[in-house]
Design an enzyme around this catalytic site. Structure first.
Site, PDB file in Angstrom:
ATOM      1  N   GLN A   5      40.149  42.332  36.108  1.00  0.00           N
ATOM      2  CA  GLN A   5      40.546  41.504  37.246  1.00  0.00           C
ATOM      3  C   GLN A   5      39.972  40.105  37.136  1.00  0.00           C
ATOM      4  O   GLN A   5      39.148  39.801  36.265  1.00  0.00           O
ATOM      5  CB  GLN A   5      40.080  42.170  38.542  1.00  0.00           C
ATOM      6  CG  GLN A   5      38.581  42.424  38.572  1.00  0.00           C
ATOM      7  CD  GLN A   5      38.178  43.337  39.722  1.00  0.00           C
ATOM      8  OE1 GLN A   5      37.431  42.908  40.611  1.00  0.00           O
ATOM      9  NE2 GLN A   5      38.636  44.586  39.709  1.00  0.00           N
ATOM     10  N   HIS A  19      39.059  36.605  40.008  1.00  0.00           N
ATOM     11  CA  HIS A  19      39.039  36.100  41.383  1.00  0.00           C
ATOM     12  C   HIS A  19      39.326  34.603  41.392  1.00  0.00           C
ATOM     13  O   HIS A  19      38.901  33.881  40.486  1.00  0.00           O
ATOM     14  CB  HIS A  19      37.675  36.345  42.033  1.00  0.00           C
ATOM     15  CG  HIS A  19      37.211  37.756  41.992  1.00  0.00           C
ATOM     16  ND1 HIS A  19      37.949  38.802  42.499  1.00  0.00           N
ATOM     17  CD2 HIS A  19      36.079  38.311  41.482  1.00  0.00           C
ATOM     18  CE1 HIS A  19      37.277  39.932  42.322  1.00  0.00           C
ATOM     19  NE2 HIS A  19      36.153  39.658  41.700  1.00  0.00           N
ATOM     20  N   GLU A  73      30.415  35.789  42.188  1.00  0.00           N
ATOM     21  CA  GLU A  73      29.576  36.935  42.526  1.00  0.00           C
ATOM     22  C   GLU A  73      28.450  37.122  41.513  1.00  0.00           C
ATOM     23  O   GLU A  73      28.509  36.616  40.384  1.00  0.00           O
ATOM     24  CB  GLU A  73      30.424  38.212  42.579  1.00  0.00           C
ATOM     25  CG  GLU A  73      31.154  38.518  41.285  1.00  0.00           C
ATOM     26  CD  GLU A  73      32.281  39.522  41.469  1.00  0.00           C
ATOM     27  OE1 GLU A  73      32.481  40.014  42.583  1.00  0.00           O
ATOM     28  OE2 GLU A  73      32.968  39.817  40.475  1.00  0.00           O
ATOM     29  N   HIS A  82      37.028  39.863  34.239  1.00  0.00           N
ATOM     30  CA  HIS A  82      35.871  40.749  34.202  1.00  0.00           C
ATOM     31  C   HIS A  82      36.235  42.154  34.668  1.00  0.00           C
ATOM     32  O   HIS A  82      37.306  42.380  35.240  1.00  0.00           O
ATOM     33  CB  HIS A  82      34.756  40.190  35.088  1.00  0.00           C
ATOM     34  CG  HIS A  82      35.135  40.148  36.546  1.00  0.00           C
ATOM     35  ND1 HIS A  82      35.873  39.124  37.095  1.00  0.00           N
ATOM     36  CD2 HIS A  82      34.897  41.009  37.564  1.00  0.00           C
ATOM     37  CE1 HIS A  82      36.059  39.345  38.384  1.00  0.00           C
ATOM     38  NE2 HIS A  82      35.467  40.499  38.696  1.00  0.00           N
ATOM     39  N   ARG A 133      44.493  41.790  39.908  1.00  0.00           N
ATOM     40  CA  ARG A 133      44.403  42.738  38.783  1.00  0.00           C
ATOM     41  C   ARG A 133      45.311  42.318  37.638  1.00  0.00           C
ATOM     42  O   ARG A 133      46.473  41.988  37.852  1.00  0.00           O
ATOM     43  CB  ARG A 133      44.798  44.147  39.221  1.00  0.00           C
ATOM     44  CG  ARG A 133      43.908  44.807  40.234  1.00  0.00           C
ATOM     45  CD  ARG A 133      44.256  46.296  40.371  1.00  0.00           C
ATOM     46  NE  ARG A 133      43.732  46.839  41.607  1.00  0.00           N
ATOM     47  CZ  ARG A 133      44.455  47.063  42.697  1.00  0.00           C
ATOM     48  NH1 ARG A 133      45.756  46.795  42.690  1.00  0.00           N
ATOM     49  NH2 ARG A 133      43.906  47.539  43.774  1.00  0.00           N
TER      50      ARG A 133
END
Length: 332
Positions: A104, A106, A124, A182, A202
């Protein structure tokens, strides 16, 4: 840590998480963290969250039973002067990956703001709590690729050959910047500190099917608009230096525009007290990742155990912390 003795009215409180039963999850969050959540699998617990997809709930003190969202709406001063907009910026999770997560990516804030109705993007940090012998994660691409190459690889099922796999072990630390392709691999138990976002695009999901018997949706077009298709260097572990104080050791982990994270090793008995108070600039979050202890303050106390999450408002009361524990200490 500090020894200031000023007191205010802002007291810490324990949080109860929201929970997710994603198909790749396991049972470790119940088995090892005593979550007592009736989900199988139990993939994620959202320990400190105001996100509408899973807000956490206050589990101690005067606000017990209210969502963290409600409390911060009524008391925006708890966020501190750094957050004058009154918006809680973080989402803190435990993740149990019994199986591989999807590959996936982001979006960053700018893309999400424009294309996802003003939502946050998602950068993150992962702290590896435990990992099986062969556990790994996917971190970026082995070499530079074109969009056409990646689209073809997704279509013909060969994407994995382009991805950089990184072995992991307990206490590893990774920062995943928005745009980095990642995935968390099977056998990893992770604490995640991230922006307050649930946006995931995804690219590949191992042809798995969901509860409805259908393959889970991919988001290839959006992913291609935000993904970094340049090769990624091996993620380097930062130099981590322990600073010792009576009863505790403090280890700096990472800092970015969204959060600052430390690991605290607490070894404080009654004769060796650790005192702390949050300043007026920002709130703190304490995520216990091992052991147990007690937070005492004027008018109350909070016993905490492995897996517990405590919210400390900005400009807090002075707290006395005792016990033998490890926790991640997050400043928003």
């Amino acid at each position: 840590m500090t020894n200031r003795n000023m007191t205010t009215n802002f007291k810490p409180f324990l949080l109860k998480p929201a929970a997710k039963d994603y198909l790749w999850g396991g049972t470790r969050l119940n088995d090892e963290f005593a979550k007592g959540i009736d989900l199988d699998p139990l993939a994620e617990t959202w320990e400190c969250s105001t996100h509408p997809d899973g807000p956490s709930v206050v589990a101690s003190g005067e606000f017990e039973g209210q969502t963290l969202t409600q409390v911060l709406a009524d008391h925006p001063e708890y966020l501190g002067t750094r957050h004058p907009d009154g918006k809680f910026p973080l989402l803190i999770k435990f993740i149990d990956a019994k199986k591989d997560l999807s590959v996936q990516v982001h979006p960053d804030d700018a893309y999400a703001m424009e294309h996802e109705n003003g939502q946050n993007g998602k950068s993150e940090m992962w702290y590896v709590l435990d990992a099986s012998k062969d556990a790994h994660l996917v971190y970026g691409l082995k070499h530079d690729c074109t969009e056409a190459e990646i689209r073809k690889a997704i279509a013909d099922g060969t994407l994995l050959r382009y991805l950089q796999r990184v072995p992991i072990q307990k206490d590893d630390l990774f920062f995943i910047e928005a745009g980095t392709i990642h995935a968390i691999g099977a056998g990893a138990l992770i604490a995640e500190i991230q922006e307050n976002s649930n946006l995931t695009y995804r690219l590949y999901d191992y042809d798995r099917v969901g509860k409805d018997g259908k393959k889970r949706e991919l988001h290839v077009d959006k992913a291609m608009q935000v993904a970094n298709l340049k090769s990624s260097s091996q993620p380097r572990q930062p130099l981590r230096v322990l600073k010792y104080k009576p009863g505790a050791a403090l280890e700096f982990l990472t800092r970015c525009k969204y959060f600052e994270v430390y690991r605290v090793l607490l070894n404080a008995e009654r004769r060796q007290l650790v005192q702390y108070r949050a300043d007026e600039v920002s709130f703190r979050v304490m995520l216990c990742i091992g052991g147990c202890g007690t937070i005492q303050f004027e008018g109350g106390s909070i016993p905490f155990f492995k897996g517990d999450c405590i919210f400390v408002p900005a400009d807090s009361v002075t707290m006395t912390i005792t016990g033998q524990a490890q926790f991640l200490f997050v400043r928003g």
